[in-house]
Design a protein around this motif. Structure first.
Motif, PDB file in Angstrom:
ATOM      1  N   UNK A   7       3.365  -0.945   4.405  1.00 57.08           N
ATOM      2  CA  UNK A   7       3.614   0.334   3.545  1.00 57.08           C
ATOM      3  C   UNK A   7       2.558   0.903   2.862  1.00 57.08           C
ATOM      4  N   UNK A   8       1.857  -0.241   2.326  1.00 55.54           N
ATOM      5  CA  UNK A   8       0.684   0.347   1.446  1.00 55.54           C
ATOM      6  C   UNK A   8      -0.466   0.902   2.345  1.00 55.54           C
ATOM      7  N   UNK A   9      -0.677   0.045   3.614  1.00 53.46           N
ATOM      8  CA  UNK A   9      -1.850   0.701   4.444  1.00 53.46           C
ATOM      9  C   UNK A   9      -1.282   2.288   5.109  1.00 53.46           C
ATOM     10  N   UNK A  10       0.186   2.397   5.151  1.00 54.70           N
ATOM     11  CA  UNK A  10       0.654   3.818   5.729  1.00 54.70           C
ATOM     12  C   UNK A  10       0.225   4.670   4.688  1.00 54.70           C
ATOM     13  N   UNK A  16      -6.430   9.425   3.976  1.00 55.39           N
ATOM     14  CA  UNK A  16      -7.708   9.475   4.775  1.00 55.39           C
ATOM     15  C   UNK A  16      -7.083  10.793   5.867  1.00 55.39           C
ATOM     16  N   UNK A  17      -5.994  10.937   6.454  1.00 54.48           N
ATOM     17  CA  UNK A  17      -5.573  12.022   7.150  1.00 54.48           C
ATOM     18  C   UNK A  17      -5.522  13.524   6.456  1.00 54.48           C
ATOM     19  N   UNK A  18      -5.182  13.248   5.116  1.00 55.87           N
ATOM     20  CA  UNK A  18      -5.013  14.592   4.485  1.00 55.87           C
ATOM     21  C   UNK A  18      -6.534  15.467   4.232  1.00 55.87           C
ATOM     22  N   UNK A  24      -4.160  11.967  -4.483  1.00 56.12           N
ATOM     23  CA  UNK A  24      -3.839  10.433  -4.884  1.00 56.12           C
ATOM     24  C   UNK A  24      -2.575   9.952  -4.704  1.00 56.12           C
ATOM     25  N   UNK A  25      -2.672   8.503  -4.636  1.00 53.52           N
ATOM     26  CA  UNK A  25      -1.448   7.868  -4.877  1.00 53.52           C
ATOM     27  C   UNK A  25      -1.575   6.810  -6.109  1.00 53.52           C
ATOM     28  N   UNK A  26      -0.335   6.887  -6.831  1.00 52.17           N
ATOM     29  CA  UNK A  26      -0.470   5.886  -7.869  1.00 52.17           C
ATOM     30  C   UNK A  26       0.496   4.811  -7.396  1.00 52.17           C
ATOM     31  N   UNK A  27       0.133   3.524  -7.642  1.00 54.50           N
ATOM     32  CA  UNK A  27       0.725   2.251  -7.253  1.00 54.50           C
ATOM     33  C   UNK A  27       1.474   1.630  -8.577  1.00 54.50           C
TER      34      UNK A  27
END
Length: 74
Positions: A7-10, A16-18, A24-27
């Motif tokens: 899930x993290x890799x996705x 990268x694709x965007x 950004x993504x917050x975890x």
């Protein structure tokens, strides 16, 4: 059973694709942001921000970023 690492890799692959460095993504862990990740396509690096300690690191490997995130939130 779904892998947390998968899930993290996705999510990282979506960055990268965007191609947009503003994405950004917050975890989070326990509803608190542990790490914020963006991708600089020009330099091909992930920019990782640690809000708690107010530091930033660059990673050139998606695997290393994923492991860092996994270690912080699980």
């Amino acid at each position: 059973m779904k892998s947390h690492l998968s899930a993290i890799l996705n999510r990282l692959e979506k960055l990268v694709a965007s191609g947009d460095p503003k994405d950004t993504f917050n975890f989070e862990k326990d509803e608190e942001v542990q790490i914020t990740v963006s991708f600089d396509g020009e330099n091909q690096v992930f920019i990782v921000k640690y809000p708690k300690i107010k530091e930033t690191s660059d990673f050139d490997s998606i695997d290393l970023v994923a492991m860092e995130i996994f270690d912080l939130i699980y």
